[in-house]
Design an enzyme around this catalytic site. Structure first.
Site, PDB file in Angstrom:
ATOM      1  N   ASN A   7       0.848  -1.188   0.000  1.00 15.86           N
ATOM      2  CA  ASN A   7       0.000   0.000   0.000  1.00 15.86           C
ATOM      3  C   ASN A   7       0.889   1.245   0.000  1.00 15.86           C
ATOM      4  O   ASN A   7       1.638   1.466   0.946  1.00 15.86           O
ATOM      5  CB  ASN A   7      -0.880  -0.067   1.260  1.00 15.86           C
ATOM      6  CG  ASN A   7      -1.874   1.046   1.296  1.00 15.86           C
ATOM      7  OD1 ASN A   7      -1.537   2.166   0.922  1.00 15.86           O
ATOM      8  ND2 ASN A   7      -3.073   0.779   1.746  1.00 15.86           N
ATOM      9  N   HIS A  10       0.887   5.792   1.983  1.00 13.26           N
ATOM     10  CA  HIS A  10       1.640   6.500   3.021  1.00 13.26           C
ATOM     11  C   HIS A  10       2.750   7.365   2.419  1.00 13.26           C
ATOM     12  O   HIS A  10       3.222   8.298   3.048  1.00 13.26           O
ATOM     13  CB  HIS A  10       2.173   5.507   4.047  1.00 13.26           C
ATOM     14  CG  HIS A  10       1.070   4.648   4.622  1.00 13.26           C
ATOM     15  ND1 HIS A  10       0.185   5.119   5.555  1.00 13.26           N
ATOM     16  CD2 HIS A  10       0.675   3.392   4.326  1.00 13.26           C
ATOM     17  CE1 HIS A  10      -0.691   4.158   5.836  1.00 13.26           C
ATOM     18  NE2 HIS A  10      -0.412   3.102   5.107  1.00 13.26           N
ATOM     19  N   HIS A  53      -5.442   4.039  -2.110  1.00 11.82           N
ATOM     20  CA  HIS A  53      -6.766   4.381  -1.595  1.00 11.82           C
ATOM     21  C   HIS A  53      -7.094   5.792  -2.059  1.00 11.82           C
ATOM     22  O   HIS A  53      -6.502   6.760  -1.585  1.00 11.82           O
ATOM     23  CB  HIS A  53      -6.724   4.298  -0.060  1.00 11.82           C
ATOM     24  CG  HIS A  53      -8.041   4.537   0.594  1.00 11.82           C
ATOM     25  ND1 HIS A  53      -8.240   4.335   1.942  1.00 11.82           N
ATOM     26  CD2 HIS A  53      -9.228   4.957   0.107  1.00 11.82           C
ATOM     27  CE1 HIS A  53      -9.501   4.612   2.253  1.00 11.82           C
ATOM     28  NE2 HIS A  53     -10.112   5.018   1.146  1.00 11.82           N
ATOM     29  N   ARG A  55      -9.400   8.576  -1.719  1.00 16.60           N
ATOM     30  CA  ARG A  55     -10.448   9.003  -0.804  1.00 16.60           C
ATOM     31  C   ARG A  55     -11.316  10.064  -1.463  1.00 16.60           C
ATOM     32  O   ARG A  55     -10.859  10.810  -2.325  1.00 16.60           O
ATOM     33  CB  ARG A  55      -9.839   9.581   0.473  1.00 16.60           C
ATOM     34  CG  ARG A  55      -9.178   8.533   1.315  1.00 16.60           C
ATOM     35  CD  ARG A  55      -8.420   9.177   2.467  1.00 16.60           C
ATOM     36  NE  ARG A  55      -7.782   8.158   3.265  1.00 16.60           N
ATOM     37  CZ  ARG A  55      -8.370   7.524   4.275  1.00 16.60           C
ATOM     38  NH1 ARG A  55      -9.609   7.833   4.615  1.00 16.60           N
ATOM     39  NH2 ARG A  55      -7.726   6.607   4.939  1.00 16.60           N
ATOM     40  N   ARG A  59      -7.300  13.443   0.147  1.00 13.76           N
ATOM     41  CA  ARG A  59      -6.296  14.069   1.007  1.00 13.76           C
ATOM     42  C   ARG A  59      -4.921  13.407   0.948  1.00 13.76           C
ATOM     43  O   ARG A  59      -3.957  13.989   1.412  1.00 13.76           O
ATOM     44  CB  ARG A  59      -6.795  14.222   2.432  1.00 13.76           C
ATOM     45  CG  ARG A  59      -6.956  12.956   3.214  1.00 13.76           C
ATOM     46  CD  ARG A  59      -7.306  13.365   4.649  1.00 13.76           C
ATOM     47  NE  ARG A  59      -7.526  12.225   5.488  1.00 13.76           N
ATOM     48  CZ  ARG A  59      -8.700  11.615   5.599  1.00 13.76           C
ATOM     49  NH1 ARG A  59      -9.744  12.048   4.901  1.00 13.76           N
ATOM     50  NH2 ARG A  59      -8.833  10.592   6.403  1.00 13.76           N
ATOM     51  N   GLU A  80      -8.456   0.867  -3.341  1.00 10.52           N
ATOM     52  CA  GLU A  80      -9.335   0.919  -2.166  1.00 10.52           C
ATOM     53  C   GLU A  80     -10.214   2.139  -2.310  1.00 10.52           C
ATOM     54  O   GLU A  80      -9.732   3.225  -2.629  1.00 10.52           O
ATOM     55  CB  GLU A  80      -8.512   1.082  -0.887  1.00 10.52           C
ATOM     56  CG  GLU A  80      -7.849  -0.148  -0.406  1.00 10.52           C
ATOM     57  CD  GLU A  80      -7.071   0.114   0.878  1.00 10.52           C
ATOM     58  OE1 GLU A  80      -7.300   1.151   1.540  1.00 10.52           O
ATOM     59  OE2 GLU A  80      -6.215  -0.707   1.190  1.00 10.52           O
ATOM     60  N   THR A 119      -7.677   3.737   7.475  1.00  5.39           N
ATOM     61  CA  THR A 119      -8.952   3.045   7.648  1.00  5.39           C
ATOM     62  C   THR A 119      -9.015   2.458   9.057  1.00  5.39           C
ATOM     63  O   THR A 119      -8.074   1.821   9.512  1.00  5.39           O
ATOM     64  CB  THR A 119      -9.064   1.901   6.611  1.00  5.39           C
ATOM     65  OG1 THR A 119      -8.695   2.426   5.346  1.00  5.39           O
ATOM     66  CG2 THR A 119     -10.464   1.356   6.550  1.00  5.39           C
ATOM     67  N   GLU A 169     -11.061  -9.160   2.632  1.00  5.64           N
ATOM     68  CA  GLU A 169      -9.797  -8.849   3.316  1.00  5.64           C
ATOM     69  C   GLU A 169     -10.127  -8.667   4.791  1.00  5.64           C
ATOM     70  O   GLU A 169     -10.867  -7.752   5.163  1.00  5.64           O
ATOM     71  CB  GLU A 169      -9.171  -7.575   2.743  1.00  5.64           C
ATOM     72  CG  GLU A 169      -7.886  -7.195   3.476  1.00  5.64           C
ATOM     73  CD  GLU A 169      -7.258  -5.903   2.945  1.00  5.64           C
ATOM     74  OE1 GLU A 169      -7.504  -5.526   1.784  1.00  5.64           O
ATOM     75  OE2 GLU A 169      -6.521  -5.260   3.723  1.00  5.64           O
ATOM     76  N   HIS A 220      -3.813  -4.735   7.452  1.00  7.43           N
ATOM     77  CA  HIS A 220      -3.928  -3.617   8.377  1.00  7.43           C
ATOM     78  C   HIS A 220      -3.085  -3.865   9.622  1.00  7.43           C
ATOM     79  O   HIS A 220      -3.295  -4.835  10.335  1.00  7.43           O
ATOM     80  CB  HIS A 220      -5.371  -3.321   8.799  1.00  7.43           C
ATOM     81  CG  HIS A 220      -5.559  -1.855   9.101  1.00  7.43           C
ATOM     82  ND1 HIS A 220      -5.160  -1.291  10.274  1.00  7.43           N
ATOM     83  CD2 HIS A 220      -6.048  -0.844   8.352  1.00  7.43           C
ATOM     84  CE1 HIS A 220      -5.410   0.006  10.248  1.00  7.43           C
ATOM     85  NE2 HIS A 220      -5.950   0.305   9.089  1.00  7.43           N
TER      86      HIS A 220
HETATM   87  N1  PXP Z   1      -5.892  -2.854   4.020  1.00  8.23           N
HETATM   88  C1  PXP Z   1      -6.753  -1.820   4.019  1.00  8.23           C
HETATM   89  C2  PXP Z   1      -8.144  -2.055   3.533  1.00  8.23           C
HETATM   90  C3  PXP Z   1      -6.345  -0.547   4.434  1.00  8.23           C
HETATM   91  O1  PXP Z   1      -7.210   0.475   4.410  1.00  8.23           O
HETATM   92  C4  PXP Z   1      -5.011  -0.362   4.844  1.00  8.23           C
HETATM   93  C5  PXP Z   1      -4.561   0.984   5.310  1.00  8.23           C
HETATM   94  O2  PXP Z   1      -4.247   1.817   4.307  1.00  8.23           O
HETATM   95  C6  PXP Z   1      -4.152  -1.466   4.806  1.00  8.23           C
HETATM   96  C7  PXP Z   1      -4.619  -2.706   4.415  1.00  8.23           C
HETATM   97  C8  PXP Z   1      -2.708  -1.345   5.178  1.00  8.23           C
HETATM   98  O3  PXP Z   1      -2.623  -1.038   6.532  1.00  8.23           O
HETATM   99  P1  PXP Z   1      -1.223  -0.597   7.138  1.00  8.23           P
HETATM  100  O4  PXP Z   1      -0.871   0.694   6.525  1.00  8.23           O
HETATM  101  O5  PXP Z   1      -1.511  -0.523   8.609  1.00  8.23           O
HETATM  102  O6  PXP Z   1      -0.248  -1.686   6.792  1.00  8.23           O
END
Ligand code: PXP
Length: 269
Positions: A7, A10, A53, A55, A59, A80, A119, A169, A220
């Protein structure tokens, strides 16, 4: 062996921390770090899937990031998004223009709160069956694989099965919290028991997902310390990890950070 979805939101978060309000000395289009370059590095490190993701308030990730990623990615792109009409239209448009190697693009439906940093909880599929069915139908009709990000809750799994999702998921946040509280030790005291119970909930929900004919993914708050027991769950297909990888990338670079996570996931077979 489970696939690794990285992901890259970040990275966009870091970019927006500086440029959100317009920084002096910046020419549009030169903002950094670029999440699409991070995606490229993640693939070189072994990422099987790239997740972003988009949004509703844009943002972190923006439309340009999604557009460019869909054009250049040579692995699957997992978008996402909230189950909102605007987002469905965007997913369908990108599917049509995607040069993503002709591979299926995946959409993961997530709940969205305006103030959240990331999330926070799973999607309530059971509480909005009608809407979910209609969104899933539209996305699947365009050949998109559709996943629900849900808590490890059997009623939510069944609701996702009834709504026609291809995958679930499971939200591993509660497991990660239990892992940290127990210091990663399954054997000792109340903390260990709570950790074992949290893992058991993910396991049981995973079994139900597969029994309902869906693909079992999880994500997550997974990190280099806690990923192994989740990656070892029988039948798990994909892990989605962001924050821990981007944090390590600050020190090692993205390629190395992804490669290290990939080898932990691979070692869990
Ligand atoms: N899965 C989903 C659906 C998420 O929203 C996120 C957060 O962006 C993640 C996985 C990844 O989570 P993390 O950044 O805590 O590894």
């Amino acid at each position: 062996m489970a696939s690794l979805g990285v992901n890259i939101d970040h990275v966009a978060t870091i970019r927006q921390a500086r440029y959100r309000h317009g920084a002096v000395g910046v020419v549009e289009g030169t903002e950094e770090p670029d999440p699409v370059l991070a995606a490229h590095e993640a693939v070189l490190g072994g990422a099987d899937v790239l997740t972003i993701h988009l949004r509703e308030d844009r943002r972190h990730v923006n439309d340009r990031d999604l557009e460019l990623l869909c054009r250049v990615a040579r692995v699957r792109v997992n978008l996402e998004m909230a189950a909102a009409d605007e987002m469905v239209a965007i997913a369908l448009r990108h599917r049509v223009s995607s040069m993503n190697g002709g591979r299926p693009q995946m959409v993961t439906l997530v709940p969205e709160g305006r103030q959240e940093v990331t999330t926070e909880g799973g999607l309530d599929v059971a509480g909005q069956q009608h809407r979910m069915k209609s969104v899933v139908e539209r996305l699947k009709g365009a050949g998109i694989v559709v996943s629900a990000f849900i808590d490890a809750d059997l009623a939510q799994v069944d609701a996702a099965g009834d709504a026609g999702f291809d995958c679930c998921e499971l939200h591993t946040g509660p497991y990660a919290t239990a892992f940290a509280s127990a210091g990663g030790d399954f054997r000792v005291g109340a903390g260990g028991a709570a950790l074992a119970a949290a893992l058991e909930r993910v396991h049981d929900a995973g079994e139900r997902i597969m029994a309902r004919g869906m693909r079992f993914n999880a994500g997550h708050a997974l990190n280099y310390a806690n990923v192994r027991p989740i990656a070892e769950l029988v039948g798990i297909e994909e892990l989605h990890i962001g924050h821990a990888i981007v944090c390590r990338a600050v020190f090692t670079g993205m390629r190395q950070a992804v490669a290290e996570m990939k080898s932990l996931v691979a070692g869990a077979v």
